[in-house]
Design a protein around this motif. Sequence first.
Motif, PDB file in Angstrom:
ATOM      1  N   ALA A  96       0.786  -1.533   0.030  1.00  0.00           N
ATOM      2  CA  ALA A  96      -0.019  -0.249   0.032  1.00  0.00           C
ATOM      3  C   ALA A  96       1.061   1.233  -0.161  1.00  0.00           C
ATOM      4  N   VAL A  97       1.786   1.316   0.500  1.00  0.00           N
ATOM      5  CA  VAL A  97       2.955   2.431   0.363  1.00  0.00           C
ATOM      6  C   VAL A  97       3.430   3.404  -0.595  1.00  0.00           C
ATOM      7  N   PRO A  98       3.896   2.235  -1.099  1.00  0.00           N
ATOM      8  CA  PRO A  98       3.845   3.505  -2.618  1.00  0.00           C
ATOM      9  C   PRO A  98       2.982   3.386  -3.559  1.00  0.00           C
ATOM     10  N   PHE A  99       1.600   2.982  -3.643  1.00  0.00           N
ATOM     11  CA  PHE A  99       0.799   4.042  -4.264  1.00  0.00           C
ATOM     12  C   PHE A  99      -0.370   4.919  -3.452  1.00  0.00           C
ATOM     13  N   ALA A 100      -0.223   4.727  -1.938  1.00  0.00           N
ATOM     14  CA  ALA A 100       0.154   5.921  -0.969  1.00  0.00           C
ATOM     15  C   ALA A 100       0.794   7.052  -1.397  1.00  0.00           C
ATOM     16  N   VAL A 101       2.025   6.447  -1.334  1.00  0.00           N
ATOM     17  CA  VAL A 101       2.848   7.963  -1.716  1.00  0.00           C
ATOM     18  C   VAL A 101       2.912   8.986  -3.247  1.00  0.00           C
ATOM     19  N   ALA A 102       2.038   7.505  -4.087  1.00  0.00           N
ATOM     20  CA  ALA A 102       2.382   8.537  -4.946  1.00  0.00           C
ATOM     21  C   ALA A 102       0.268   9.250  -5.155  1.00  0.00           C
ATOM     22  N   ALA A 103      -0.388   9.200  -4.724  1.00  0.00           N
ATOM     23  CA  ALA A 103      -1.610   9.768  -4.616  1.00  0.00           C
ATOM     24  C   ALA A 103      -0.749  11.003  -3.742  1.00  0.00           C
ATOM     25  N   GLN A 104      -0.163  10.551  -2.477  1.00  0.00           N
ATOM     26  CA  GLN A 104       0.589  12.194  -1.979  1.00  0.00           C
ATOM     27  C   GLN A 104       1.120  13.557  -2.521  1.00  0.00           C
ATOM     28  N   ALA A 105       1.862  13.283  -3.886  1.00  0.00           N
ATOM     29  CA  ALA A 105       2.540  13.330  -4.274  1.00  0.00           C
ATOM     30  C   ALA A 105       1.155  14.067  -5.539  1.00  0.00           C
ATOM     31  N   SER A 106       0.508  13.529  -6.299  1.00  0.00           N
ATOM     32  CA  SER A 106      -0.885  13.993  -6.771  1.00  0.00           C
ATOM     33  C   SER A 106      -1.392  15.058  -6.204  1.00  0.00           C
ATOM     34  N   ILE A 107      -1.710  14.668  -5.219  1.00  0.00           N
ATOM     35  CA  ILE A 107      -2.225  15.549  -4.251  1.00  0.00           C
ATOM     36  C   ILE A 107      -1.403  17.308  -3.865  1.00  0.00           C
ATOM     37  N   THR A 108      -0.295  16.913  -3.490  1.00  0.00           N
ATOM     38  CA  THR A 108       0.288  17.704  -3.852  1.00  0.00           C
ATOM     39  C   THR A 108       0.413  18.509  -5.104  1.00  0.00           C
ATOM     40  N   LEU A 109      -0.040  18.294  -6.344  1.00  0.00           N
ATOM     41  CA  LEU A 109      -0.109  19.242  -8.077  1.00  0.00           C
ATOM     42  C   LEU A 109      -1.249  19.743  -7.332  1.00  0.00           C
ATOM     43  N   ILE A 110      -2.166  19.082  -7.347  1.00  0.00           N
ATOM     44  CA  ILE A 110      -4.120  19.316  -7.109  1.00  0.00           C
ATOM     45  C   ILE A 110      -4.146  21.032  -6.501  1.00  0.00           C
ATOM     46  N   PHE A 111      -3.213  20.968  -5.438  1.00  0.00           N
ATOM     47  CA  PHE A 111      -2.767  21.969  -4.160  1.00  0.00           C
ATOM     48  C   PHE A 111      -2.039  23.175  -4.961  1.00  0.00           C
ATOM     49  N   THR A 112      -1.761  22.929  -5.993  1.00  0.00           N
ATOM     50  CA  THR A 112      -0.344  23.858  -6.506  1.00  0.00           C
ATOM     51  C   THR A 112      -1.414  24.342  -7.357  1.00  0.00           C
ATOM     52  N   ALA A 113      -2.185  23.533  -8.328  1.00  0.00           N
ATOM     53  CA  ALA A 113      -2.580  24.014  -9.805  1.00  0.00           C
ATOM     54  C   ALA A 113      -3.991  24.573  -9.473  1.00  0.00           C
ATOM     55  N   PHE A 114      -3.948  24.408  -8.165  1.00  0.00           N
ATOM     56  CA  PHE A 114      -5.252  25.598  -7.311  1.00  0.00           C
ATOM     57  C   PHE A 114      -5.804  26.621  -7.453  1.00  0.00           C
ATOM     58  N   ALA A 115      -4.544  26.920  -7.340  1.00  0.00           N
ATOM     59  CA  ALA A 115      -4.292  28.367  -6.774  1.00  0.00           C
ATOM     60  C   ALA A 115      -4.884  29.690  -7.893  1.00  0.00           C
ATOM     61  N   PRO A 116      -4.816  29.893  -9.382  1.00  0.00           N
ATOM     62  CA  PRO A 116      -5.512  30.632  -9.780  1.00  0.00           C
ATOM     63  C   PRO A 116      -6.680  30.578  -9.753  1.00  0.00           C
ATOM     64  N   VAL A 117      -7.485  29.700  -8.985  1.00  0.00           N
ATOM     65  CA  VAL A 117      -9.198  29.468  -8.905  1.00  0.00           C
ATOM     66  C   VAL A 117      -9.273  30.651  -7.704  1.00  0.00           C
ATOM     67  N   MET A 118      -7.489  31.024  -7.477  1.00  0.00           N
ATOM     68  CA  MET A 118      -7.981  31.921  -6.172  1.00  0.00           C
ATOM     69  C   MET A 118      -7.927  33.492  -6.691  1.00  0.00           C
ATOM     70  N   HIS A 119      -7.514  33.476  -7.948  1.00  0.00           N
ATOM     71  CA  HIS A 119      -7.679  35.191  -8.471  1.00  0.00           C
ATOM     72  C   HIS A 119      -8.952  35.298  -9.731  1.00  0.00           C
ATOM     73  N   LYS A 120      -9.815  33.496  -9.776  1.00  0.00           N
ATOM     74  CA  LYS A 120     -11.117  33.983  -9.841  1.00  0.00           C
ATOM     75  C   LYS A 120     -11.814  34.943  -8.655  1.00  0.00           C
ATOM     76  N   MET A 121     -12.088  33.963  -7.904  1.00  0.00           N
ATOM     77  CA  MET A 121     -11.913  34.532  -6.180  1.00  0.00           C
ATOM     78  C   MET A 121     -12.292  35.684  -6.265  1.00  0.00           C
ATOM     79  N   ASP A 122     -11.240  35.998  -6.291  1.00  0.00           N
ATOM     80  CA  ASP A 122     -10.546  37.302  -6.627  1.00  0.00           C
ATOM     81  C   ASP A 122     -11.788  38.670  -6.656  1.00  0.00           C
ATOM     82  N   VAL A 123     -11.905  38.282  -7.980  1.00  0.00           N
ATOM     83  CA  VAL A 123     -12.849  38.648  -8.863  1.00  0.00           C
ATOM     84  C   VAL A 123     -14.607  39.356  -8.335  1.00  0.00           C
ATOM     85  N   HIS A 124     -14.940  37.773  -8.100  1.00  0.00           N
ATOM     86  CA  HIS A 124     -15.811  37.692  -7.493  1.00  0.00           C
ATOM     87  C   HIS A 124     -16.390  38.543  -6.677  1.00  0.00           C
ATOM     88  N   ALA A 125     -15.308  38.240  -4.993  1.00  0.00           N
ATOM     89  CA  ALA A 125     -14.955  38.774  -4.085  1.00  0.00           C
ATOM     90  C   ALA A 125     -14.868  39.966  -4.080  1.00  0.00           C
TER      91      ALA A 125
END
Lengths: 263, 280
Positions: A96-125
């Motif tokens: 299970a550990v290799p899968f869990a490590v890969a999953a966490q790495a992908s989540i880090t990517l999602i959290f990085t890629a999500f930053a631009p959405v904040m700028h869309k939120m700024d406009v709404h704000a």
Amino acid sequence: MFVQALLIGLWAGLAGIDQFNGLTHIHRPIVTGPVIGLILGDFTLGLMAGATLELVWAGMVPLAGAQPPNVVIGGVIGTAFAIITGQDPAVAVGIAVPFAVAAQASITLIFTAFAPVMHKMDVHAKNANTKGIDHLTYIQPILLFGFFFIIAFLPIFFGAEQAAEIVSLLPEWLINGLSVAGGIMPAIGFAMLLNIMFKWVYAPFFAIGFVAVAYAGLPILAIAIVGVAIAAYDYFIQDNVKPEPVTNTQTTIDDEEDFSDGI
Amino acid sequence: MEYNNQNEEVISNEIQDPSTEKVLTKKDLNKMVWRSLLLQSSFNYERMQGGGWTYSLIPGLKKIHTNDHDLSNALQDHMQFFNTHPFLITFVQGVILAMEENKEKRETIRGIKVALMGPLGGIGDALFWLTLLPITGGIAASLSAEGNVAGPIIFLVAFNLVHFFLRFFLMHYGYGMGTRAITVLKEGTKKVSRAASIVGMMVVGALVASYINLSLNWTIQAGEIPVDIQGEVIDAIMPGLLPLLYTMLCYWLLKKGRSPLTLIGMTIVLGLAGSILGVM
């Protein structure tokens, strides 16, 4: 296997949302284990695998932002493989550990890629458009659901039988070695806890807890009760000594400041 | 924790509608407790929980700032970087909503918000990750390991009783506290984290002794007499000696800056080596 993989994927998706939103902790292996067991038709083994995996991940919590191997994928894949391959849960940890490590790495990517959405939120704000903010808020949980669904579904659907075959081909020393390693692994979790918590002023309490089990064999709950009693005593004593400028108390308070700053 | 300078200029301190009526009801506060469950819904490495934090406040902000200019200012301000412990968020919500309702200056609100999020992060780690989770998880795991279905049930019930009690309690407590919260928190931080650390350390000590499965299965011949290394030597020195030493080794390596992944690799190698040599 398709229906079972589908159900496991759905559960992993829900658990994946819960890990970051909701936090009811249905995503911990202690709960995920028996659920996966139920889906795969061996409830008791799922329960036991969940207990093993829970302890492995006991200290692997998101302290001060550090992300450990993903607990949802670790719990789901670990339990599923333990049941499908009929192996000891401790062996499943290694799978299970290799899968869990890969999953966490992908989540880090999602959290990085999500930053631009904040700028869309700024406009709404700026436009005081609260509905717009609400709608953007629901995107990431849906993404997480899809991500966890896929990561859990694919290896169960395509890999389960192969994994079972591979495991049956594995030599004795490898299986035994992984099992031994799985048994030791909680040490890493506890070391991670100590890395954050340990201060010399608390060392005596660690020693009390250790000795109460190693020599006296007390259950954890008994030790927790003694711990609460000592903490309560310490709390009231601190109140009483406050007016006196004792040097000892002073150092303790300084230590505390370090503690809260250190995290 | 740096603020974007551009935004700083945009968010003015001017308040167009300075009326300080109490408009929030208990029901409003409870509604925002439920919204706080989505605190990390927009999590990203730029603003962290900023988006979810704003989302959690929306019903209150709308009711307080009926003026669109003021509402826009408040939303933009809260959209900045925010990060605290997800379980203690409602306390910050309560304090900030009390201040918003009182039409405090934006910079005051921002200051309190930032001052609260750091220490609460530390308390939350100590209370939840290092105390509540190991205790409930440890007890539940010992039940589950024996095939007792009560394990996961007790875990979910015990964990969430504390979890949701704190969420609702802290919202109303924080709201009542208002601006006085900072001083109270500063006094409380030390005592709360100290008490949590005492219980937590005892439990970790107990877990090290009970849950690490590390022993030798190795008998050597001392002349004619077989000596069982684990039973006759190590246990005679101290039961649980090897788990304790291995935990200390891991702790030391973490302090040296090694990652948990390195330790996992090291543990697997150790397990394989012990298995090949037939001593574990």
